[in-house]
Design an enzyme around this catalytic site. Structure first.
Site, short mmCIF file in Angstrom:
data_model
loop_
_atom_site.label_atom_id
_atom_site.label_comp_id
_atom_site.label_asym_id
_atom_site.label_seq_id
_atom_site.Cartn_x
_atom_site.Cartn_y
_atom_site.Cartn_z
N GLU A 64 0.85 -1.18 0.00
CA GLU A 64 0.00 0.00 0.00
C GLU A 64 0.89 1.23 0.00
O GLU A 64 1.72 1.42 0.89
CB GLU A 64 -0.92 0.03 1.23
CG GLU A 64 -1.86 1.23 1.23
CD GLU A 64 -2.84 1.23 2.38
OE1 GLU A 64 -3.60 2.21 2.49
OE2 GLU A 64 -2.85 0.28 3.17
N ASP A 89 4.55 5.32 3.63
CA ASP A 89 4.14 6.72 3.57
C ASP A 89 5.31 7.58 4.02
O ASP A 89 6.14 7.13 4.81
CB ASP A 89 2.92 6.98 4.46
CG ASP A 89 2.15 8.23 4.03
OD1 ASP A 89 2.69 9.34 4.17
OD2 ASP A 89 1.00 8.09 3.55
N ASP A 139 -2.07 12.12 -4.50
CA ASP A 139 -2.19 13.53 -4.86
C ASP A 139 -2.53 13.63 -6.35
O ASP A 139 -1.79 13.11 -7.19
CB ASP A 139 -0.86 14.24 -4.58
CG ASP A 139 -1.01 15.76 -4.59
OD1 ASP A 139 -1.74 16.28 -5.45
OD2 ASP A 139 -0.40 16.42 -3.73
N LYS A 143 -3.15 20.83 -11.50
CA LYS A 143 -2.68 21.81 -12.48
C LYS A 143 -1.90 21.10 -13.59
O LYS A 143 -1.09 20.22 -13.32
CB LYS A 143 -1.82 22.86 -11.80
CG LYS A 143 -2.58 23.73 -10.81
CD LYS A 143 -1.67 24.77 -10.18
CE LYS A 143 -2.46 25.62 -9.18
NZ LYS A 143 -1.59 26.65 -8.53
N THR A 209 -11.84 6.37 3.08
CA THR A 209 -10.65 7.01 3.64
C THR A 209 -10.96 8.46 4.01
O THR A 209 -11.95 9.05 3.59
CB THR A 209 -9.48 7.00 2.64
OG1 THR A 209 -9.69 8.01 1.64
CG2 THR A 209 -9.33 5.64 1.97
N ARG A 210 -10.06 9.04 4.79
CA ARG A 210 -10.22 10.44 5.20
C ARG A 210 -10.21 11.37 3.99
O ARG A 210 -11.01 12.30 3.89
CB ARG A 210 -9.12 10.81 6.19
CG ARG A 210 -9.21 12.22 6.75
CD ARG A 210 -8.25 12.40 7.91
NE ARG A 210 -6.87 12.22 7.51
CZ ARG A 210 -6.07 13.23 7.11
NH1 ARG A 210 -6.54 14.46 7.04
NH2 ARG A 210 -4.82 13.00 6.80
#
Length: 239
Positions: A64, A89, A139, A143, A209-210
């Site tokens: 993950e 992470d 993420d 842009k 998820t958050r």
């Protein structure tokens, strides 16, 4: 599967696919990290990890990448104790929260890396070693000038295809529709993967998820995409 040149991933190291966020790690979690972090840590070293030795079992292993505060990782690991999870992470507060949760729940099927999961995948995972890869709400770099930083690109898909065992599954989720469209195109074009499902309702095995909850509150549509490496698995593949 023989690695192709784009599976080496060398060019990927020049750009980060994540933002380093500031965050405070509370004293309770810092204490948990100090006292229990070594127990759950992915060891330093060069070359492929010995996954059976790391987990003490030959159970299937899922990687993950980007677990946030670890709530989804904990829930899925607890619900499926027969699957081992490598969780990576870059943010210390989230790592500390996950380690604290693993200790509190007595879970032994998760190992944690504070670092870039893409580099872990490229440098420390042997070809064909994984039953699955999970990338939930990376993420989206919305842009146009930042699209080159998106994790889920052609080079990453080729790398995942090489590291998955036959029957292994890459499961991605995003709440940014243009990113979902890009990912679908990337996965459909990768010869080492078969894009099997594009879901517009959350599958029951994946907790909310958050980051997902934040996106839903803003009216974003969530897409789950599942791609499989062709072939018959030696053991059941894990989502």
């Amino acid at each position: 599967m023989t690695p192709r040149p784009d599976a080496a991933g060398a060019a990927d190291d020049t750009l980060r696919s994540y933002k380093l966020r500031r965050g405070r790690t509370g004293p309770t979690r810092l204490k948990a990290l100090a006292e229990h972090g070594a127990r759950f840590a992915v060891p330093d070293g060069d070359g492929p990890l010995d996954l059976p030795a790391l987990f003490g079992t030959t159970a299937p292993v899922v990687l993950e990448i980007g677990f946030g505060t670890g709530g989804t990782t904990l829930a899925m690991a607890e619900a499926d104790p027969g699957t081992c999870v490598l969780a990576a992470d870059v943010h210390t507060p989230g790592v500390a929260a996950l380690v604290a949760g693993l200790h509190e729940r007595g879970l032994g099927n998760v190992r944690v890396l504070e670092g870039d999961g893409r580099l872990l995948l490229r440098q420390r995972i042997a070809p064909g070693a994984l039953a699955g890869v999970r990338v939930y709400f990376p993420d989206p770099w919305p842009k146009a000038r930042h699209h080159k930083r998106r994790l889920l690109d052609a080079a990453f898909a080729a790398l995942v295809a090489d590291r998955l065992a036959p029957g292994g599954v890459l499961h991605c989720a995003t709440d940014w529709e243009p990113y979902a469209q890009q990912v679908a195109a990337v996965l459909a074009a990768e010869p080492g993967l078969v894009l099997e499902e594009v879901l517009h309702e959350r599958p029951p095995w994946r907790p909310t998820t958050r980051f997902e909850a934040r996106g839903l509150a803003r009216g974003h549509a969530v897409t789950d995409l599942l791609a499989r490496r062709p072939g018959t698995p030696d053991q059941p593949a894990s989502r």
